[in-house]
Structure formats: structure tokens, C-alpha cells
Write an enzyme that holds these catalytic residues in place. Structure first.
Site, PDB file in Angstrom:
ATOM      1  N   HIS A 186      23.821  17.495   0.658  1.00  0.00           N
ATOM      2  CA  HIS A 186      23.780  16.415  -0.326  1.00  0.00           C
ATOM      3  C   HIS A 186      23.897  15.053   0.334  1.00  0.00           C
ATOM      4  O   HIS A 186      23.301  14.082  -0.110  1.00  0.00           O
ATOM      5  CB  HIS A 186      24.889  16.604  -1.361  1.00  0.00           C
ATOM      6  CG  HIS A 186      24.435  17.440  -2.516  1.00  0.00           C
ATOM      7  ND1 HIS A 186      25.251  18.287  -3.199  1.00  0.00           N
ATOM      8  CD2 HIS A 186      23.224  17.530  -3.091  1.00  0.00           C
ATOM      9  CE1 HIS A 186      24.559  18.876  -4.152  1.00  0.00           C
ATOM     10  NE2 HIS A 186      23.328  18.436  -4.103  1.00  0.00           N
ATOM     11  N   ARG A 291       9.767  25.705  -8.206  1.00  0.00           N
ATOM     12  CA  ARG A 291      10.371  26.959  -7.725  1.00  0.00           C
ATOM     13  C   ARG A 291      11.551  27.288  -8.648  1.00  0.00           C
ATOM     14  O   ARG A 291      12.688  26.903  -8.381  1.00  0.00           O
ATOM     15  CB  ARG A 291      10.867  26.794  -6.288  1.00  0.00           C
ATOM     16  CG  ARG A 291       9.769  26.693  -5.238  1.00  0.00           C
ATOM     17  CD  ARG A 291      10.376  26.593  -3.848  1.00  0.00           C
ATOM     18  NE  ARG A 291       9.442  26.919  -2.795  1.00  0.00           N
ATOM     19  CZ  ARG A 291       8.787  26.011  -2.054  1.00  0.00           C
ATOM     20  NH1 ARG A 291       8.964  24.729  -2.271  1.00  0.00           N
ATOM     21  NH2 ARG A 291       7.965  26.408  -1.087  1.00  0.00           N
ATOM     22  N   ARG A 327       6.589  28.418 -11.458  1.00  0.00           N
ATOM     23  CA  ARG A 327       6.479  29.751 -10.864  1.00  0.00           C
ATOM     24  C   ARG A 327       7.649  30.582 -11.363  1.00  0.00           C
ATOM     25  O   ARG A 327       8.799  30.136 -11.307  1.00  0.00           O
ATOM     26  CB  ARG A 327       6.532  29.644  -9.340  1.00  0.00           C
ATOM     27  CG  ARG A 327       6.417  31.014  -8.687  1.00  0.00           C
ATOM     28  CD  ARG A 327       6.433  30.930  -7.203  1.00  0.00           C
ATOM     29  NE  ARG A 327       7.729  30.522  -6.699  1.00  0.00           N
ATOM     30  CZ  ARG A 327       7.969  30.277  -5.418  1.00  0.00           C
ATOM     31  NH1 ARG A 327       6.999  30.365  -4.536  1.00  0.00           N
ATOM     32  NH2 ARG A 327       9.169  29.922  -5.017  1.00  0.00           N
ATOM     33  N   GLU A 426      -0.345  34.689  -2.044  1.00  0.00           N
ATOM     34  CA  GLU A 426       0.532  34.591  -0.872  1.00  0.00           C
ATOM     35  C   GLU A 426       0.660  35.921  -0.139  1.00  0.00           C
ATOM     36  O   GLU A 426       1.470  36.058   0.763  1.00  0.00           O
ATOM     37  CB  GLU A 426       1.909  34.058  -1.266  1.00  0.00           C
ATOM     38  CG  GLU A 426       2.640  34.866  -2.306  1.00  0.00           C
ATOM     39  CD  GLU A 426       3.965  34.219  -2.730  1.00  0.00           C
ATOM     40  OE1 GLU A 426       4.523  33.427  -1.961  1.00  0.00           O
ATOM     41  OE2 GLU A 426       4.424  34.549  -3.840  1.00  0.00           O
ATOM     42  N   ASN A 449       3.133  29.716   3.045  1.00  0.00           N
ATOM     43  CA  ASN A 449       4.320  30.133   3.822  1.00  0.00           C
ATOM     44  C   ASN A 449       4.359  31.655   3.922  1.00  0.00           C
ATOM     45  O   ASN A 449       4.493  32.230   5.006  1.00  0.00           O
ATOM     46  CB  ASN A 449       5.614  29.652   3.154  1.00  0.00           C
ATOM     47  CG  ASN A 449       5.601  28.165   2.895  1.00  0.00           C
ATOM     48  OD1 ASN A 449       4.906  27.439   3.593  1.00  0.00           O
ATOM     49  ND2 ASN A 449       6.340  27.721   1.899  1.00  0.00           N
ATOM     50  N   ASP A 450       4.250  32.297   2.764  1.00  0.00           N
ATOM     51  CA  ASP A 450       4.269  33.762   2.793  1.00  0.00           C
ATOM     52  C   ASP A 450       2.937  34.332   3.259  1.00  0.00           C
ATOM     53  O   ASP A 450       2.910  35.343   3.965  1.00  0.00           O
ATOM     54  CB  ASP A 450       4.643  34.315   1.412  1.00  0.00           C
ATOM     55  CG  ASP A 450       6.146  34.281   1.206  1.00  0.00           C
ATOM     56  OD1 ASP A 450       6.867  34.670   2.141  1.00  0.00           O
ATOM     57  OD2 ASP A 450       6.597  33.850   0.133  1.00  0.00           O
ATOM     58  N   ARG A 460       8.805  34.477   8.578  1.00  0.00           N
ATOM     59  CA  ARG A 460       8.727  33.010   8.531  1.00  0.00           C
ATOM     60  C   ARG A 460      10.024  32.322   8.935  1.00  0.00           C
ATOM     61  O   ARG A 460      10.039  31.152   9.285  1.00  0.00           O
ATOM     62  CB  ARG A 460       8.303  32.545   7.121  1.00  0.00           C
ATOM     63  CG  ARG A 460       9.279  32.905   6.052  1.00  0.00           C
ATOM     64  CD  ARG A 460       8.684  32.757   4.665  1.00  0.00           C
ATOM     65  NE  ARG A 460       9.056  31.501   4.033  1.00  0.00           N
ATOM     66  CZ  ARG A 460       8.772  31.189   2.775  1.00  0.00           C
ATOM     67  NH1 ARG A 460       8.078  32.043   2.024  1.00  0.00           N
ATOM     68  NH2 ARG A 460       9.139  30.060   2.255  1.00  0.00           N
ATOM     69  N   CYS A 497      -0.012  25.291  -2.162  1.00  0.00           N
ATOM     70  CA  CYS A 497       1.323  24.764  -2.423  1.00  0.00           C
ATOM     71  C   CYS A 497       2.331  25.080  -1.324  1.00  0.00           C
ATOM     72  O   CYS A 497       3.468  24.639  -1.385  1.00  0.00           O
ATOM     73  CB  CYS A 497       1.859  25.275  -3.759  1.00  0.00           C
ATOM     74  SG  CYS A 497       2.120  27.048  -3.791  1.00  0.00           S
TER      75      CYS A 497
END
Ligand code: PEP
Ligand code: MG
Length: 536
Positions: A186, A291, A327, A426, A449-450, A460, A497
Site C-alpha cells: 500500500h 479480475r 472475468r 489462455e 500470461n497463462d 509463469r 489482456c
């Protein structure tokens, strides 16, 4: 002149004297026979802490906006956290220790627990726990505060908590250097919001106090006592950054058109409603990936339909009719919620995750779908399903959506009838059957990514495989190209994405493939738009 390499947390150049910030250690293990008196002191300290956090919240809201302020709201709820309170009273009652000892022990216990978590978001919450227990300890110890800088400085500290970051006068801060603190902490988020160049991962040294330093947030380099040549070079970079920032701001409200006049949508990836302002401030043309699992990861149990509905509705309303791709829950593998035990798996990335969990446990899935569909009356959502490998899975998803629509209709609850359904491409399987999927889906978004991890059989998250995990690999690129071709043959739009969407080395290739939409974290939207408008 000495240089130290760390990790850039917020881009930019800062130059000035070092202010070495040291926390006053408050370790005490003091016995206390009168447990009741200690519990009363605890209650009193919590009341004072609540008031201080409320002040910090209001201050952050005035200076930085709602999202930054929310950090302190969350910290206020930690004061009432049952586990935290039970731990403190447990130590006071059973070990006959002072409230200071009990709060310090509870702080260490829960901060340690968070810091061992896999998920980077939850891991970073460890600093918030330390912040709250530190605040209580300061109050119990009479409330002395560490002195802040009196002139503009580069703040150097082992670690900074959000309240420490906020407590310093913004006009006295030029940049931040810490040893601890991930990009997700944060304090890092606040540094970013305040646009302060920041680096972490530097082994700090008290001897630097007062020396001149340069923070290069682009490269993650800290220079102590820089020479004239470097100072001049960095000053040039600083001015160039300023000029670029101004130029980028001009692109904020523009459509993204290539030189040839083709429209590309540049959208934002978000993890919650708290990211929406940043998306809009950076000129997002929509949300290309929400997400939704972050809602689940942040809470202590499955979020209810009402809780989810409120969040989706809020995001949709704030996006004012722009597309918001939600998603559905993608838990599992690197995203584990403590309350949802998946159990040990040999191979979690290829295990029980994403849509597999949702189709296996329809109650969880349908609660989310109902919340999204109810919220659909307030904006323009697309429901997108992750980890699809077969037509059968996608058809089952559609079936659930249809059934819930029927339930809502029956109950007279409004929803958007033609809500679009999308698939995250993905897995290599999804890319290879994208021709079939495209006939039944309304939208594709490639999750690079996947897709990269599964295509190259390279985890990954495994740093040892960095050289193998190559999203530029021709196999990955040809699956992306194939997906776009198949999507377009069926007349549906195709976006990207995953992190690769932000990689400007590939923007030209994506445009050549025909990609319609690129969705990236808000900070990358304007640089990406700048790239696209200069391409054919
Ligand atoms: C992806 O896999 O590329 C993606 C966008 O999703 P996540 O990173 O959340 O798995
Ligand atoms: Mg993914």
C-alpha cells in the site's frame, strides 16, 4: 559517488538530500498482573487509534482521493478484527503480559502470516497489520511521533507503512527509497498516487543521512553523492520525463486511431472498484479485464451476492456505459483464498482452478453470475470465462447464464438481456479451437500470461525459468494470430489482456494480426496510445 541497484516502484527522477527515517523500536515484554486494567487500556488505545485513522482517512481523501483513503478505512476495520482482538486478549489473560506486549505479539503473528502468503496482494497486507499494531503501540507508549523532514528530501527507510507515508508532508518529499516493500504494498501504491519516484530492495545505510542522492525510478538505481556528469544527465532525464508527462496528458481524452484511421480500444485491467479512478484518469476506453477474484481474495469468506452486486454496479456506473469485461472467478494456482481449501495438488497451475472450480461448484458460480447479471441493468458488462479448454465448458457456462436470466425474469428483476459472453483464450486448447468457440462466443480476450506458461510448459512464477518463459516465442505469437483470425472470421472482436498487451515492441505485430483491443494496467494506457497513434 556510489550506486545501488534496487527495483523501480514508481518511475521518475528525484534529486535531493537523504532523510534517514528510523522507527523508534517499541519492543517490550512486560508482565502485568491486572489483566482487566490491561484490557481497558487496549480498548482505550483502539478508540484513539480509530480517531487517528479517521483523521488520516480524511486527510488522504482531501489530498489524494477516495481510493487512497480507503486504505485507512480498511485499517480501521482491522482494529475490530475478531482474530486480532482474540489474540491480544488471549496473551493478556493467559500469559499475564501487558497490552503493549500483547499487541506487539499479535502484530508480529498476523504480519508474519500475511507475509508468508503466495498472493502478492495479500502478502503486501502484512505492512498494514504492522501499521495498525505500530499505531496502537505508539498510542500506548504516550503517542510520541517520529519527526518528519523540514525541507524537501529523499526519504530513506527500512520499510514504510501507509500511515507513515501519509504522515509526512507531501511538499517535503521528493522521492522514496526502502529496503522492504513490494510494488503491491500500500505504501508503494500511495507513492505512485503521489507520483513520487520510488525504489525498493536497497540495503539502506544510516550514514547516508544528509548526503545528496539521486533516485532513478526507471532503472531502480540509487546514487549517493552523485558526480557532476550524472547529475546533469539525470536533470535532463527529469526534464524529458516532465515533457513526456505533459504530452501524454494531451492524449487522455482522445480516441486511439492508428495513422491509417483504424480504431483500437485501449482499456484497463483492474482488480476492484478502487482502480477505476486511475483507469479513467489515464483515459481508459473501457475495462478490458476486471479480475473479479480479488473480491474473493480480499474477504474472509465467499463474498455474498449483495456484496458482489454492489461492487459490479459501482464499477459499471462509474464507467458510464463503457464496456466492462468482468472475468468470472479465477481462483486456484497462484491465487488461493485461505477460506477456500483446494488441498494439496502436485501441479496447481494445471489443477483445480478457474472455471473448473466454478463448474464443479455451481453455487459459487451462480452467486457471482446473478450478481453480475443484476448489475448489468446499470451499465455494459461482458461476462468472460477463464481457463476454458473445451466447447463443453463454454456451453455449460452459457447454460448457467441462461438459467439465471430466466430466474431474474421470473422474479421481475431487471438485467441486460443481450449481455455479451466472452472467453479468455489462455490455454493452447482454447486457441486451437477458437474457430469453434467464436461461433458461440461474443468476444475473445487473449490471456498471454497463462497462454505463454501453458504453450511453453514454463511456470509463469518460476524465476529460474525466465529465459524459457518467453511471450515473444513464435509458438505463442502464432496462437494469438490464429485466435484473431478465427474471431474475425466469425465476426467477433478480439482483445489481448495479459501483460504482453503493454509490450510496445509487439504493438505493431498485434495491429498487423488485427487485434481490436489492448487491455493493460492504467499506468500503461497513455504510453500505449502514444505508440498506436504513431503506427499505420
Ligand atoms: C492471463 O493469464 O494472461 C490473464 C490475463 O489472467 P491472469 O494473469 O489473471 O491469470
Ligand atoms: Mg490467466
Amino acid at each position: 559517488m556510489k550506486q545501488y541497484k534496487g527495483k523501480g516502484i514508481e518511475k521518475g527522477i528525484a534529486m535531493g538530500p537523504v532523510f534517514f527515517y528510523e522507527k523508534k523500536e517499541q519492543k517490550q515484554r512486560r508482565p502485568a498482573a491486572d489483566s482487566v486494567a490491561e484490557l481497558l487500556r487496549f480498548a482505550d488505545a483502539k478508540n484513539k487509534a480509530r480517531k487517528q485513522l479517521k483523521d488520516l482517512h480524511d486527510h488522504a481523501q482531501r489530498e489524494l482521493g477516495l481510493e487512497s483513503a480507503a486504505i485507512f478505512e480498511a485499517q480501521q476495520t482491522m482494529l475490530d478484527d475478531e482474530d486480532f482482538n482474540a489474540y491480544v486478549s488471549g496473551v493478556i489473560n493467559s500469559e499475564k503480559l501487558s497490552v503493549e506486549s500483547a499487541v506487539a505479539a499479535a502484530g508480529e503473528h498476523f504480519a508474519g502470516r500475511f507475509s508468508r502468503m503466495e498472493d502478492p496482494y495479500l502478502k503486501a497486507r502484512s505492512t498494514d497489520v504492522k501499521d495498525v499494531s505500530g499505531l496502537l503501540l505508539r498510542i500506548l507508549g504516550g503517542g510520541q511521533e517520529e519527526d518528519g523532514p523540514k525541507e524537501p528530501v529523499i526519504l530513506v527507510a527500512e520499510e514504510l507503512t501507509p500511515s507513515e507515508t501519509m504522515r509526512f508532508d507531501r511538499s517535503k518529499l521528493l522521492g522514496i527509497v526502502t529496503y522492504l516493500g513490494s510494488a503491491d504494498s500500500h505504501a508503494a501504491i500511495l507513492a505512485r498516487t503521489m507520483k513520487l519516484p520510488a525504489i525498493s530492495g536497497i540495503e539502506i545505510d544510516k550514514k547516508w543521512n544528509g548526503l545528496k542522492a539521486i533516485v532513478d525510478g526507471h532503472s531502480g538505481m540509487l546514487t549517493i553523492d552523485p558526480d557532476k556528469t550524472l547529475t546533469e544527465e539525470m536533470e535532463k532525464q527529469r526534464l524529458a520525463d516532465e515533457a513526456l508527462e505533459k504530452e501524454m496528458q494531451l492524449l487522455k481524452d482522445r480516441e486511439t486511431l492508428t495513422k491509417g484511421g483504424r480504431r483500437i480500444q485501449i482499456c484497463a485491467n483492474i482488480g476492484g472498484v478502487e482502480d477505476v479512478s486511475e483507469a479513467l484518469e489515464n483515459g481508459a476506453e473501457g475495462i478490458g479485464l476486471f479480475r473479479s477474484e480479488f473480491l474473493y481474495l480480499k474477504s474472509d469468506g465467499f463474498p455474498s451476492e449483495e456484496e458482489q452486486f454492489a461492487v459490479y454496479k459501482d464499477v459499471l456506473q462509474r464507467m458510464e456505459g463503457k464496456r466492462v469485461v468482468i472475468r468470472t472467478l479465477d481462483l486456484g494456482a497462484d491465487k488461493q483464498a485461505a477460506y477456500f481449501r483446494i488441498g494439496r495438488e502436485e501441479n496447481p497451475a494445471m489443477g483445480y482452478r478457474g472455471i473448473r472450480i466454478c463448474l464443479d461448484q455451481p453455487d459459487i458460480f451462480r452467486t457471482q453470475l446473478r450478481a453480475i447479471l443484476r448489475a448489468s441493468a446499470f451499465g455494459n458488462p461482458v461476462i468472460m470465462f477463464p481457463m476454458i479448454v473445451s466447447m463443453e465448458e463454454f456451453r455449460q457456462c452459457k447454460q448457467h447464464v441462461e438459467e439465471i436470466k430466466a430466474e431474474l425474469k421470473e422474479a421481475g428483476i431487471p438485467y441486460k438481456e443481450d449481455v455479451e459472453l466472452g472467453v479468455v483464450i489462455e490455454t493452447p486448447a482454447a486457441a486451437l479451437i477458437s474457430g469453434e468457440l467464436a461461433k458461440e462466443a461474443d468476444y475473445f480476450s487473449v490471456g498471454t500470461n497463462d497462454l505463454t506458461q501453458y504453450t511453453l510448459a514454463a511456470d509463469r512464477g518460476n524465476v529460474k525459468l525466465d529465459h524459457v518463459y518467453d511471450p515473444h516465442h513464435p509458438a505463442v505469437l502464432s496462437l494469438i494470430r490464429m485466435t484473431v483470425e478465427n474471431g474475425h472470421a466469425a465476426g467477433i472482436p478480439v482483445g489481448v489482456c495479459g501483460e504482453l498487451a503493454a509490450d510496445t515492441e509487439l504493438t505493431r505485430a498485434f495491429l498487423e494480426y488485427g487485434v481490436d483491443e489492448l487491455s493493460v494496467i492504467p499506468a500503461y494506457i497513455l504510453p500505449l496510445r502514444n505508440e498506436v497513434i504513431h503506427l499505420d
